[in-house]
Design an enzyme around this catalytic site. Structure first.
Site, PDB file in Angstrom:
ATOM      1  N   TRP A   1     -22.754  24.044 -23.115  1.00 38.52           N
ATOM      2  CA  TRP A   1     -23.140  24.991 -22.058  1.00 38.52           C
ATOM      3  C   TRP A   1     -22.971  26.429 -22.526  1.00 38.52           C
ATOM      4  O   TRP A   1     -22.992  27.355 -21.722  1.00 38.52           O
ATOM      5  CB  TRP A   1     -22.316  24.747 -20.791  1.00 38.52           C
ATOM      6  CG  TRP A   1     -20.845  25.109 -20.905  1.00 38.52           C
ATOM      7  CD1 TRP A   1     -20.061  25.063 -22.017  1.00 38.52           C
ATOM      8  CD2 TRP A   1     -20.003  25.575 -19.844  1.00 38.52           C
ATOM      9  NE1 TRP A   1     -18.786  25.453 -21.719  1.00 38.52           N
ATOM     10  CE2 TRP A   1     -18.703  25.777 -20.399  1.00 38.52           C
ATOM     11  CE3 TRP A   1     -20.199  25.827 -18.485  1.00 38.52           C
ATOM     12  CZ2 TRP A   1     -17.623  26.213 -19.640  1.00 38.52           C
ATOM     13  CZ3 TRP A   1     -19.113  26.264 -17.734  1.00 38.52           C
ATOM     14  CH2 TRP A   1     -17.854  26.454 -18.300  1.00 38.52           C
ATOM     15  N   ASP A   2     -22.835  26.629 -23.844  1.00 37.04           N
ATOM     16  CA  ASP A   2     -22.477  27.949 -24.352  1.00 37.04           C
ATOM     17  C   ASP A   2     -23.553  29.000 -24.103  1.00 37.04           C
ATOM     18  O   ASP A   2     -23.248  30.193 -24.152  1.00 37.04           O
ATOM     19  CB  ASP A   2     -22.150  27.857 -25.844  1.00 37.04           C
ATOM     20  CG  ASP A   2     -20.914  27.025 -26.099  1.00 37.04           C
ATOM     21  OD1 ASP A   2     -19.859  27.590 -26.421  1.00 37.04           O
ATOM     22  OD2 ASP A   2     -20.986  25.789 -25.949  1.00 37.04           O
TER      23      ASP A   2
ATOM     24  N   GLU B   1     -11.500  20.588 -18.960  1.00 36.72           N
ATOM     25  CA  GLU B   1     -11.618  19.620 -20.061  1.00 36.72           C
ATOM     26  C   GLU B   1     -10.338  18.830 -20.351  1.00 36.72           C
ATOM     27  O   GLU B   1     -10.391  17.827 -21.050  1.00 36.72           O
ATOM     28  CB  GLU B   1     -12.105  20.288 -21.361  1.00 36.72           C
ATOM     29  CG  GLU B   1     -13.554  20.710 -21.306  1.00 36.72           C
ATOM     30  CD  GLU B   1     -14.108  21.076 -22.670  1.00 36.72           C
ATOM     31  OE1 GLU B   1     -13.361  20.992 -23.658  1.00 36.72           O
ATOM     32  OE2 GLU B   1     -15.283  21.440 -22.734  1.00 36.72           O
TER      33      GLU B   1
ATOM     34  N   LYS C   1      -6.700  23.582 -20.068  1.00 34.00           N
ATOM     35  CA  LYS C   1      -7.091  24.056 -21.391  1.00 34.00           C
ATOM     36  C   LYS C   1      -7.704  25.444 -21.316  1.00 34.00           C
ATOM     37  O   LYS C   1      -7.472  26.300 -22.157  1.00 34.00           O
ATOM     38  CB  LYS C   1      -8.091  23.071 -22.000  1.00 34.00           C
ATOM     39  CG  LYS C   1      -8.646  23.476 -23.358  1.00 34.00           C
ATOM     40  CD  LYS C   1      -9.662  22.452 -23.843  1.00 34.00           C
ATOM     41  CE  LYS C   1     -10.280  22.847 -25.182  1.00 34.00           C
ATOM     42  NZ  LYS C   1     -11.314  21.875 -25.616  1.00 34.00           N
ATOM     43  N   GLN C   2      -8.511  25.668 -20.272  1.00 38.80           N
ATOM     44  CA  GLN C   2      -9.253  26.914 -20.130  1.00 38.80           C
ATOM     45  C   GLN C   2      -9.567  27.106 -18.652  1.00 38.80           C
ATOM     46  O   GLN C   2      -9.366  26.198 -17.850  1.00 38.80           O
ATOM     47  CB  GLN C   2     -10.539  26.857 -20.946  1.00 38.80           C
ATOM     48  CG  GLN C   2     -11.463  25.724 -20.576  1.00 38.80           C
ATOM     49  CD  GLN C   2     -12.607  25.546 -21.555  1.00 38.80           C
ATOM     50  OE1 GLN C   2     -12.952  26.437 -22.299  1.00 38.80           O
ATOM     51  NE2 GLN C   2     -13.194  24.363 -21.565  1.00 38.80           N
TER      52      GLN C   2
END
Length: 794
Positions: free
Chosen positions: A352-353, A491, A611-612
């Protein structure tokens, strides 16, 4: 230090992998890592050349199971070159010279402005002969199929015969990521090796996808006294004999051409590659056109801050973005690999970057942004089939995409810390479809490209909305719709600790963004010409009842709460708190907390640890007004303290295991006036150049994070956003930046210049035949004619 140079003044084998990735040269069609030409893949060096869109699938045996993986293919090495003094001397080997203490000096320099990699090495040999080697390399931004390398050998205190070997090597494998090396990795079979004059051509075919890849090299030197061809089963080498004279450099040029069977307007890839190599100009001629092409790109990428190190890294990030996707990518039908064309991590897959990449491109190279969205549109049939297999309507896009739009997420992943292969559930990140819909809408706002919206974008947006409306299940007791069994951007959390089946319920990010996309789906039809609206309704069998269902789901999706903040997912509040201080004391770096806990026999699913950013991604994608509107529409009391309270709650519970994490945190804190924004921004800037994640950069740069830092300056610190047909500007530069200047393309205007400091904002529209634009700041707005200027105090 120059704002345009990335330089290294000593040789460090331990850092070579990172340098190879950061010194990669590319042009959107292909890219070549910055590995030393005399090196081979040996654990220190990793030569690699990757052609956009060239994927291949292999089957491996993993933990007693047959597993298929599709990879971006490492294609034949065109760079290989070494030399020796006399017929009996040792062949030049940088590592051997370094170990023997014969390396006198070393400098490697990446000139980002010109797109040239230069290496200067001075060494001696056991006989006391001193030699300087100067190598320049480029991958042509002017002619997308060409690359070139010039090697100059300067005998400082000797004269005599010199032998140079220039190999074209088809023995390459995909072994650039340590945790993949036990898997099948030979993606190419060599079809033929042939010579034509001073050109060697190697034709290969990918073993499963059957893509032809031809690499041709032309080798020339004015000092040549003879040459011979050395053949091997999967490689061929020109061995040149030359006469070297003390104090006079001996120069060898190696020009490479790459063609594939995916290319347009060619008879056959080997014929095309050979022809291009034969017709190519000299190194200096190629360099001149190449530098002109880069000059044109940099004129369209003006972002200037009065902070030298920050500017240098921003230039590096833009440089690598433009090497991965450029004007040469537009007609290739390729997406944007998360790790660029710089290595083999993530197998070259598309995630999805583009969520972090398209905003920069849309305001400078809208044709490239459009092409990346077309990559998604061409894979809409496969996304529809994925939804249909799940018993749903609409389009379900894969978390990881490669050649054809099928789900490429691995079903097993290796934890290097424990050595165990584990189930991989990240394909449950359905929110990738929401990102695609978001990109469609923002692209339209930035460009006003109604043709794209009518022909392609609206169809994607509506089908994605339809899928999520079907995915939402009505809960009669709560009179709410729920989305179950998914994963959020975090994630780490992929299941509940007391459940066997994977997936989470009511991920707040997924639900809120679904509501936002459903609202845009209801708007998009009104933006279309009546004829096209009627066609889409007919083609998609879109009824009034279904649109009413969109509206109902957008009002009634559940947003979970706990402790006065938005819950990351339903049940998050019941998880345990992690002993953050204890784990940092024991392990130091806990970015990959999931691997640490699994190696201990535990699972991150038990803890309030991310994680983020997950919930906080909402603050990254949506303005405060947009987010407040969506939450209000969902019946959520979004008072002034909810978002700041939610931000304060999740920041200390995030371990920044992703390179994107610091980008998002920097953005959010900048918009709330927190001085910590600069700290997170600097962490994001240095993520790859300092290899903050400890070895991951060598496997390929983190392109989303690189583009995200540039976009953060553009849309956050400069405060640029698109709101309908208005360019909104709300600058919030950190105190460390006292002046910021940038140029944009916007709705037909090729030149809009913005300059701001902490006191004034100035917007100038360059003369053109385009229509006037409306700009707004802090409740004030103006219409600026081409050639006009607007200036306001901040």
């Amino acid at each position: 230090m120059s704002r345009w140079l990335l330089s290294y003044d000593s040789y460090d084998p331990a850092a070579e992998g990172v340098r190879e990735a950061l010194c990669t040269l590319g042009n959107g069609y292909f890219a070549t890592r910055g590995a030393a030409p005399e090196s081979v893949a040996d654990g220190v060096h990793y030569p690699g050349t990757y052609v956009a869109g060239v994927y291949n699938r292999l089957t491996s045996q993993v933990a007693g199971r047959s597993v298929d993986n599709e990879d971006l293919v490492n294609t034949p090495d065109w760079t290989a070159l070494t030399f020796r003094i006399g017929p009996e001397g040792p062949w030049f080997d940088l590592d051997a010279a370094h170990r023997a203490g014969h390396l006198l000096s070393y400098r490697q320099e990446l000139d980002m402005r010109r797109g040239v990699l230069t290496r200067i090495v001075r060494l001696t040999d056991p006989a006391g002969r001193c030699t300087q080697i100067t190598q320049r390399r480029l991958v042509s931004m002017d002619q997308p199929h060409l690359a070139a390398m010039e090697t100059a050998v300067l005998p400082e205190n000797w004269s005599g015969p010199l032998q140079v070997r220039c190999r074209l090597d088809g023995r390459v494998r995909n072994t650039g990521v340590a945790r993949y090396r036990g898997l099948s990795n030979r993606h190419l079979e060599v079809d033929e090796i042939c010579e034509h004059g001073d050109v060697l051509c190697l034709r290969t075919t990918t073993v499963t996808s059957r893509i032809g890849v031809a690499t041709a090299v032309r080798v020339r030197s004015a000092a040549e006294t003879g040459r011979r061809l050395l053949r091997e089963p999967q490689a061929a080498t020109w061995e040149l004999s030359l006469d070297a004279v003390q104090g006079t450099p001996v120069t060898v040029e190696k020009v490479a051409a790459i063609a594939t069977s995916r290319d347009h307007a060619i008879e056959e890839c080997a014929i095309a590659a050979r022809r291009w190599a034969e017709r190519a100009g000299s190194f200096d001629e190629l360099l001149e056109r190449h530098v002109l092409a880069w000059d044109r790109l940099w004129r369209r990428c003006q972002i200037r801050v009065d902070h030298d190190d920050t500017q240098r890294i921003l230039n590096l990030h833009m440089f690598h973005l433009l090497q991965t996707v450029s004007e040469h990518s537009v007609d290739l039908d390729v997406g944007v690999p998360a790790r660029g064309l710089h290595g083999e991590a993530y197998r070259g897959h598309v995630f999805w970057d583009e969520l972090f990449i398209l905003p920069f491109l849309a305001m400078r190279f809208p044709e490239i942004a459009r092409a990346l969205l077309m990559y998604r549109w061409r894979r809409l049939p496969e996304a529809r089939w994925a939804a249909r297999r799940a018993g749903l309507r609409g389009a379900c896009y894969p978390w990881q995409s490669g050649s054809d739009g099928t789900e490429q997420t691995q079903r097993l992943h290796l934890n290097p810390r424990s050595g165990r292969w584990l189930p991989d559930h990240t394909h449950l990140q359905r929110h990738v479809g929401l990102a695609i819909a978001y990109n469609v809408w923002r692209f339209h706002e930035a460009t006003g490209d109604t043709e794209f919206l009518a022909e392609y974008g609206a169809e994607m947006l509506l089908e994605i909305a339809r899928y999520f409306a079907d995915l939402a299940v009505y809960n009669r007791v709560e009179d709410r719709y729920e989305i179950r069994g998914v994963m959020g951007p975090d994630e780490y959390h992929d299941a509940y600790p007391d459940r066997d089946e994977p997936g989470l319920d009511n991920n707040a990010y997924t639900n809120v963004m679904t509501a936002w996309v459903l609202r845009r789906a209801l708007e998009v039809l009104a933006l279309l010409p009546p004829e096209r609206e009627a066609e889409l309704r007919e083609d998609l069998m879109l009824t009034r009842g279904e649109l009413e269902h969109f509206e109902e789901v957008a009002r009634k999706l559940k947003v979970p709460f706990h402790d006065g903040v938005i819950s990351q997912f339903e049940g998050y509040g019941e998880l345990e708190e992690l002993d953050w201080e204890g784990y940092r004391a024991r392990y130091g770096d806990i970015r990959r907390l999931d691997r640490i806990l699994e190696a201990e026999g535990d699972t991150v699913n038990r803890y309030k640890a991310s994680k983020q950013p997950d919930v906080l991604m909402l603050c990254y994608l949506l303005s405060p007004g947009e987010l407040g509107s969506v939450l209000t529409g969902l019946g959520v009391d979004s008072g002034p303290d909810l978002i700041p309270r939610t931000i304060r709650y999740y920041l200390p519970r995030t371990c920044d295991g992703s390179s994107l994490s610091a980008v998002v945190h920097a953005w959010i804190l900048a918009r709330t006036g927190d001085a910590d924004s600069w700290r997170f921004f600097q962490e994001a800037l240095h993520s790859d150049i300092a290899d903050i994640q400890g070895g991951t950069t060598a496997e390929g740069i983190h392109l989303g994070a690189m583009a995200g830092t540039v976009d953060l300056v553009q849309r956050c610190y400069a405060g640029i956003s698109t709101c309908g047909d208005t360019l909104c500007i709300d600058p919030r530069p950190p105190k460390e930046i006292t002046a910021l200047r940038l140029g944009l393309r916007y709705r037909g205007h090729w030149g809009i210049d913005l300059a701001c400091d902490h006191e004034r904002l100035r917007v100038r529209v360059r003369p053109s035949a385009a229509s006037p634009i409306r700009v707004a700041h802090a409740g004030r707005s103006a219409v600026i004619d081409p050639g006009g200027c607007w200036e306001v105090p901040l």
